[in-house]
Scaffold this motif. Structure first.
Motif, PDB file in Angstrom:
ATOM      1  N   TYR A 242      14.895   7.424   6.946  1.00  0.00           N
ATOM      2  CA  TYR A 242      14.295   8.894   7.104  1.00  0.00           C
ATOM      3  C   TYR A 242      13.214   8.955   5.857  1.00  0.00           C
ATOM      4  CZ  TYR A 242      14.009  13.726   6.579  1.00  0.00           C
ATOM      5  OH  TYR A 242      13.478  15.047   6.497  1.00  0.00           O
ATOM      6  N   LEU A 243      13.723   8.550   4.666  1.00  0.00           N
ATOM      7  CA  LEU A 243      12.763   8.939   3.457  1.00  0.00           C
ATOM      8  C   LEU A 243      11.485   7.971   3.660  1.00  0.00           C
ATOM      9  CD1 LEU A 243      15.425   8.988   0.563  1.00  0.00           C
ATOM     10  CD2 LEU A 243      14.204  10.816   1.427  1.00  0.00           C
ATOM     11  N   ALA A 244      11.514   6.684   3.986  1.00  0.00           N
ATOM     12  CA  ALA A 244      10.486   5.807   4.211  1.00  0.00           C
ATOM     13  C   ALA A 244       9.329   6.632   5.105  1.00  0.00           C
ATOM     14  CB  ALA A 244      10.938   4.611   4.448  1.00  0.00           C
ATOM     15  N   LYS A 245      10.117   6.896   6.373  1.00  0.00           N
ATOM     16  CA  LYS A 245       9.153   7.341   7.374  1.00  0.00           C
ATOM     17  C   LYS A 245       8.586   8.977   7.075  1.00  0.00           C
ATOM     18  CE  LYS A 245       9.118   8.410  12.274  1.00  0.00           C
ATOM     19  NZ  LYS A 245       7.953   7.660  12.617  1.00  0.00           N
ATOM     20  N   ASP A 246       9.512   9.797   6.699  1.00  0.00           N
ATOM     21  CA  ASP A 246       9.069  11.061   6.367  1.00  0.00           C
ATOM     22  C   ASP A 246       8.032  11.419   5.394  1.00  0.00           C
ATOM     23  OD1 ASP A 246       9.383  14.028   7.244  1.00  0.00           O
ATOM     24  OD2 ASP A 246      10.307  14.017   4.991  1.00  0.00           O
ATOM     25  N   SER A 247       8.378  10.276   4.304  1.00  0.00           N
ATOM     26  CA  SER A 247       7.393  10.577   2.907  1.00  0.00           C
ATOM     27  C   SER A 247       5.987   9.596   3.383  1.00  0.00           C
ATOM     28  CB  SER A 247       8.224  10.144   1.846  1.00  0.00           C
ATOM     29  OG  SER A 247       8.583   8.787   1.675  1.00  0.00           O
TER      30      SER A 247
ATOM     31  N   ARG B 288       8.347   4.577  -2.132  1.00  0.00           N
ATOM     32  CA  ARG B 288       8.852   5.183  -3.582  1.00  0.00           C
ATOM     33  C   ARG B 288      10.056   6.010  -3.542  1.00  0.00           C
ATOM     34  NH1 ARG B 288       3.284   6.294  -4.284  1.00  0.00           N
ATOM     35  NH2 ARG B 288       3.638   8.470  -4.411  1.00  0.00           N
ATOM     36  N   LEU B 289       9.933   6.967  -2.555  1.00  0.00           N
ATOM     37  CA  LEU B 289      11.374   7.619  -2.602  1.00  0.00           C
ATOM     38  C   LEU B 289      12.689   6.792  -2.091  1.00  0.00           C
ATOM     39  CD1 LEU B 289      10.211  11.161  -1.073  1.00  0.00           C
ATOM     40  CD2 LEU B 289      10.637  10.474  -3.435  1.00  0.00           C
ATOM     41  N   PRO B 290      12.484   5.998  -1.133  1.00  0.00           N
ATOM     42  CA  PRO B 290      13.890   5.226  -0.634  1.00  0.00           C
ATOM     43  C   PRO B 290      14.162   4.118  -2.048  1.00  0.00           C
ATOM     44  CG  PRO B 290      11.893   4.585   0.772  1.00  0.00           C
ATOM     45  CD  PRO B 290      11.562   5.834   0.180  1.00  0.00           C
TER      46      PRO B 290
ATOM     47  N   HIS C  23       0.766  -1.079   0.028  1.00  0.00           N
ATOM     48  CA  HIS C  23       0.116   0.098   0.051  1.00  0.00           C
ATOM     49  C   HIS C  23       0.958   1.004   0.067  1.00  0.00           C
ATOM     50  CE1 HIS C  23      -3.731  -2.064   0.394  1.00  0.00           C
ATOM     51  NE2 HIS C  23      -3.645  -2.572   1.458  1.00  0.00           N
ATOM     52  N   ARG C  24       2.103   1.250   0.937  1.00  0.00           N
ATOM     53  CA  ARG C  24       2.805   2.357   0.781  1.00  0.00           C
ATOM     54  C   ARG C  24       3.530   2.624  -0.596  1.00  0.00           C
ATOM     55  NH1 ARG C  24       6.699   1.508   5.636  1.00  0.00           N
ATOM     56  NH2 ARG C  24       7.260   3.596   4.995  1.00  0.00           N
ATOM     57  N   LEU C  25       3.805   1.606  -1.268  1.00  0.00           N
ATOM     58  CA  LEU C  25       4.195   1.622  -2.444  1.00  0.00           C
ATOM     59  C   LEU C  25       3.504   2.432  -3.715  1.00  0.00           C
ATOM     60  CD1 LEU C  25       6.612   0.971  -4.585  1.00  0.00           C
ATOM     61  CD2 LEU C  25       5.557  -1.002  -5.204  1.00  0.00           C
ATOM     62  N   PHE C  26       2.309   2.291  -3.619  1.00  0.00           N
ATOM     63  CA  PHE C  26       1.289   3.127  -4.523  1.00  0.00           C
ATOM     64  C   PHE C  26       0.651   4.078  -3.913  1.00  0.00           C
ATOM     65  CE2 PHE C  26       1.754  -1.581  -5.859  1.00  0.00           C
ATOM     66  CZ  PHE C  26       2.252  -1.319  -6.999  1.00  0.00           C
ATOM     67  N   GLY C  27       0.662   4.166  -2.641  1.00  0.00           N
ATOM     68  CA  GLY C  27      -0.072   5.367  -1.987  1.00  0.00           C
ATOM     69  C   GLY C  27       0.441   6.664  -2.073  1.00  0.00           C
ATOM     70  N   PRO C  28      -0.236   7.636  -1.722  1.00  0.00           N
ATOM     71  CA  PRO C  28       0.318   9.149  -1.951  1.00  0.00           C
ATOM     72  C   PRO C  28       1.558   9.421  -0.827  1.00  0.00           C
ATOM     73  CG  PRO C  28      -1.958   9.062  -0.694  1.00  0.00           C
ATOM     74  CD  PRO C  28      -1.734   7.831  -1.198  1.00  0.00           C
ATOM     75  N   LEU C  29       2.304  10.265  -1.295  1.00  0.00           N
ATOM     76  CA  LEU C  29       3.287  10.888  -0.567  1.00  0.00           C
ATOM     77  C   LEU C  29       2.533  11.692   0.501  1.00  0.00           C
ATOM     78  CD1 LEU C  29       5.926  11.787  -3.262  1.00  0.00           C
ATOM     79  CD2 LEU C  29       6.068   9.857  -1.682  1.00  0.00           C
ATOM     80  N   SER C  30       3.443  11.910   1.490  1.00  0.00           N
ATOM     81  CA  SER C  30       3.071  12.885   2.647  1.00  0.00           C
ATOM     82  C   SER C  30       2.882  14.340   1.993  1.00  0.00           C
ATOM     83  CB  SER C  30       4.167  13.432   3.592  1.00  0.00           C
ATOM     84  OG  SER C  30       3.717  14.265   4.459  1.00  0.00           O
ATOM     85  N   PRO C  31       1.616  15.074   2.242  1.00  0.00           N
ATOM     86  CA  PRO C  31       1.439  16.302   1.523  1.00  0.00           C
ATOM     87  C   PRO C  31       2.395  17.323   1.640  1.00  0.00           C
ATOM     88  CG  PRO C  31      -0.370  15.734   3.146  1.00  0.00           C
ATOM     89  CD  PRO C  31       0.793  14.713   3.314  1.00  0.00           C
ATOM     90  N   LYS C  32       3.513  17.310   2.467  1.00  0.00           N
ATOM     91  CA  LYS C  32       4.709  18.255   2.467  1.00  0.00           C
ATOM     92  C   LYS C  32       5.689  17.971   1.041  1.00  0.00           C
ATOM     93  CE  LYS C  32       6.943  15.642   5.973  1.00  0.00           C
ATOM     94  NZ  LYS C  32       7.374  15.578   7.439  1.00  0.00           N
TER      95      LYS C  32
END
Length: 230
Positions: free
Chosen positions: A203-208, A212-214, A68-77
């Motif tokens: 950090y990228l995984a938790k923050d976003s 996708r970013l990691p 789900h976290r692969l295809f889900g939206p990134l954090s709004p920031k």
């Protein structure tokens, strides 16, 4: 499955994978092809990565969350250009510092008469110097597949289980996952730089709130490392 039980199951899976599954697959390849071709080795690397790192997503509850976290939206920031540029800059700085850290350790060791080299780097040099390796297959096996499968396992499953198991600690799960990630690659000379990279990946995984970013950061690191040897 409870976080504690899932953590134990992950530890057992890792030990079984390293002690039985990986040697078993390598033995099977040697039996089927006594004279192991380079491209056969690369395909075997892909199969091993898929089995060890991606297969657990099918039967661990955290694995479903990872998909789900692969295809889900990134954090709004991350929709803010300034914040995104800040993260990109920090990622590139981490790559640069990790490279300096690795080369620095190697050069200091040489001053004392020791020749150190990362085992994975040596393996890559052997594959490339053979001249028989397919470049596209080399890139898929040593850059794309590890970036995807390892991020699913370490940041998608392990880090999330540790966060649930240690809810009062925000940084410890990230540090533990980064340390295990660095140890999994099996060489002391590359441990500090991989520890640093693992912290940035965590950090990228938790923050976003996404994988996708990691995965992209991991792929960039693998690609640069591969290109430096070509």
């Amino acid at each position: 499955m409870r976080p504690q039980n899932e953590l134990i199951a992950l530890a057992v899976w890792t030990l079984v994978s390293l002690s039985l599954l990986t040697p078993g697959l390598m033995y099977l390849v040697l039996e089927l092809s006594p004279t192991t071709f380079v491209n056969t080795q690369l395909i075997t690397n892909i199969v091993i990565s898929l089995c060890i790192f991606l297969l657990p997503t099918l039967f661990f509850s955290s694995g479903t969350s990872a998909w789900h976290r692969l295809f889900g939206p990134l954090s709004p920031k991350y929709l803010q250009p300034k914040y995104l540029l800040k993260v990109v800059g920090l990622s590139l700085l981490t790559l640069f510092v990790a490279h300096l850290l690795y080369t620095g350790i190697v050069e200091v060791a040489q001053l004392f008469g020791y020749r150190l080299q990362d085992a994975i780097e040596m393996h890559l040099q052997e594959l490339i110097s053979s001249g028989a390796a397919s470049r596209p297959l080399l890139f898929i096996s040593m850059a794309i597949v590890p970036a995807i499968t390892e991020e699913f396992f370490f940041r998608g499953i392990l880090q999330e289980v540790l966060h649930r198991h240690l809810p009062q600690h925000h940084r410890l799960p990230l540090l533990l996952t980064a340390g295990i990630f660095a140890l999994f690659h099996g060489t002391l000379v590359g441990f500090p730089s991989r520890m640093l990279l693992g912290m940035m990946l965590g950090y990228l995984a938790k923050d976003s709130r996404s994988l996708r970013l990691p995965i992209l950061f991991h792929l960039l690191n693998n690609t640069l490392a591969l290109l430096s040897l070509l």
